[in-house]
Design a protein around this motif. Structure first.
Motif, short mmCIF file in Angstrom:
data_model
loop_
_atom_site.label_atom_id
_atom_site.label_comp_id
_atom_site.label_asym_id
_atom_site.label_seq_id
_atom_site.Cartn_x
_atom_site.Cartn_y
_atom_site.Cartn_z
N LYS A 1 -22.24 10.84 13.82
CA LYS A 1 -21.75 12.59 14.81
C LYS A 1 -20.82 12.42 15.83
O LYS A 1 -19.59 13.46 15.78
N TYR A 2 -20.54 11.38 16.92
CA TYR A 2 -19.55 11.26 17.33
C TYR A 2 -18.02 10.59 15.87
O TYR A 2 -16.98 11.24 16.95
N VAL A 3 -18.14 10.20 15.19
CA VAL A 3 -17.45 9.93 14.22
C VAL A 3 -16.63 11.66 14.04
O VAL A 3 -15.87 11.96 13.98
N PHE A 4 -17.60 12.09 13.25
CA PHE A 4 -17.36 13.41 12.75
C PHE A 4 -17.04 14.54 14.01
O PHE A 4 -15.64 14.77 13.64
N VAL A 5 -17.14 14.65 15.42
CA VAL A 5 -16.78 15.70 16.18
C VAL A 5 -15.60 15.11 16.78
O VAL A 5 -14.03 15.47 16.05
N CYS A 6 -14.94 13.29 16.46
CA CYS A 6 -13.60 12.90 16.93
C CYS A 6 -12.28 13.16 16.06
O CYS A 6 -11.94 13.07 16.30
N GLU A 7 -12.85 13.01 14.88
CA GLU A 7 -12.02 13.34 13.56
C GLU A 7 -12.18 14.14 12.97
O GLU A 7 -10.76 14.50 12.30
N GLY A 8 -13.04 15.58 13.60
CA GLY A 8 -12.94 16.60 13.59
C GLY A 8 -11.74 17.54 14.37
O GLY A 8 -10.98 17.55 14.39
N THR A 9 -12.67 17.84 15.20
CA THR A 9 -12.99 19.15 16.24
C THR A 9 -12.12 18.50 17.17
O THR A 9 -10.77 19.23 17.59
N LEU A 10 -13.00 17.53 17.48
CA LEU A 10 -11.20 17.01 18.43
C LEU A 10 -9.82 15.83 18.43
O LEU A 10 -9.76 14.85 19.29
N LYS A 11 -9.97 16.80 17.37
CA LYS A 11 -8.90 14.83 16.56
C LYS A 11 -7.20 15.38 17.50
O LYS A 11 -7.43 14.12 17.62
N GLU A 12 -7.15 16.04 17.80
CA GLU A 12 -6.17 15.98 18.73
C GLU A 12 -6.29 15.28 20.36
O GLU A 12 -5.03 14.98 21.06
N GLN A 13 -6.97 15.23 20.23
CA GLN A 13 -7.17 14.49 21.57
C GLN A 13 -7.17 13.18 21.43
O GLN A 13 -7.14 12.29 22.51
N GLU A 14 -7.24 12.27 20.26
CA GLU A 14 -7.19 11.25 19.87
C GLU A 14 -7.64 10.36 21.00
O GLU A 14 -7.85 9.67 20.55
N TRP A 15 -9.58 10.42 20.26
CA TRP A 15 -10.64 9.53 20.98
C TRP A 15 -10.41 8.43 19.67
O TRP A 15 -10.48 8.75 18.26
N ASN A 16 -10.80 7.30 20.51
CA ASN A 16 -10.41 6.09 19.13
C ASN A 16 -12.18 6.07 18.15
O ASN A 16 -13.34 6.26 19.64
N THR A 17 -12.17 5.75 17.22
CA THR A 17 -13.09 5.73 16.68
C THR A 17 -13.92 4.58 15.72
O THR A 17 -14.37 4.10 15.00
N THR A 18 -12.93 3.51 16.02
CA THR A 18 -12.66 2.10 15.41
C THR A 18 -14.12 1.19 15.54
O THR A 18 -14.78 0.40 14.32
N ASN A 19 -13.77 1.11 16.83
CA ASN A 19 -15.71 0.85 17.40
C ASN A 19 -17.25 0.65 16.38
O ASN A 19 -17.88 0.92 16.37
#
Length: 271
Positions: free
Chosen positions: A240-258
């Motif tokens: 869910k974290y990856v889905f949200v960060c790479e979707g709706t919150l993509k412009e905020q550049e959350w790091n999903t690597t870990n």
């Protein structure tokens, strides 16, 4: 009903007044940097109001009074000799408002008395504190070889608080993902990390009989509980974290690597 309400109010007032008498000791113990009494606690000890207002003031005072010690423990990387007692004390202190409601049989739902934001903040502070403490403990190999059962307990408790936080409000729209703030995003990542540490360091132990809410879509204040499964809960929240960060919150550049690395670990080690 009137008599019951009055009794509940008097119980809350009495408890807040008692807390007011102990304020100086608590502040000195938790924060030497606090030069004055907490203004929320001062208001709570002087006002005779409805239970909801008194509890709100008291809860805000507790959040203020514990903030300094929280940060001090993190800055010092949780000293091994004193941290267990300090962490336990802080968790207990941050649990006092909810315990107060139960002990005084206040005739209302906790959510109605505190408000969603304060309840979320109490759960977040406890969950985040245990997450940071566990992160420090995972770097101590000698300690882990002797006391990994303690790590397991801290992980289960920390995950429980964070999942509780994520389930107080029923979501709508972007909020349909249960995301109301950056703190909610962090809570999902912290939960996933703690599940990873649980599998890495406690997988060989029999999981303690502990139940937590594992829902992801919001469940108001009524929690459906089930036994905790580190892998299942970790996968659920990190996906869910990856889905949200790479979707709706993509412009905020959350790091999903870990998060992706942990998901890969879950998939390859347990398939």
């Amino acid at each position: 009903m009137v008599a019951a309400g009055a009794a509940s109010l008097l119980g809350v007032v009495s408890w807040v007044e008692e807390l007011g008498d102990q304020a100086q000791a608590h502040i000195q113990q938790l924060s030497k940097a606090a030069g004055e009494d907490d203004h929320f606690l001062i208001r709570a000890s002087k006002e005779f109001s409805n239970p909801s207002h008194l509890l709100e003031l008291h809860t805000q005072a507790i959040l203020d009074m514990t903030y300094f010690e929280d940060n001090k423990l993190v800055d010092e990387d949780f000293p091994e000799d004193s941290s267990p007692e300090k962490v336990e004390e802080l968790i207990s202190f941050l649990s006092e408002p909810e315990i107060l409601v139960k002990e005084n049989n206040v005739n209302s739902e906790s959510c109605d008395l505190f408000g969603d934001e304060l309840l979320e903040c109490l759960s977040w502070r406890r969950g985040a504190l245990l997450s940071m403490y566990c992160h420090s403990l995972t770097k101590r190999r000698e300690w882990l070889s002797r006391k990994s059962n303690f790590l397991q307990k801290y992980l289960v408790d920390g995950i429980s608080y964070l999942l509780q936080m994520l389930n107080y409000r029923c979501p709508i729209q972007l909020l349909s993902a249960g995301i109301f703030s950056d703190i909610h995003v962090l809570a999902m990542m912290y939960s996933g990390e703690m599940c990873y540490w649980g599998l890495m360091h406690c997988a060989y132990q029999q999981l303690e009989s502990c139940e937590v809410d594992t829902g992801v879509s919001g469940a108001g204040c009524t929690l459906h509980k089930e036994p905790l499964d580190f892998r299942e809960v970790g996968e659920k929240f990190l996906k869910k974290y990856v889905f949200v960060c790479e979707g709706t919150l993509k412009e905020q550049e959350w790091n999903t690597t870990n998060a992706k690395q942990i998901l890969n670990y879950f998939q390859h080690c347990y398939n």
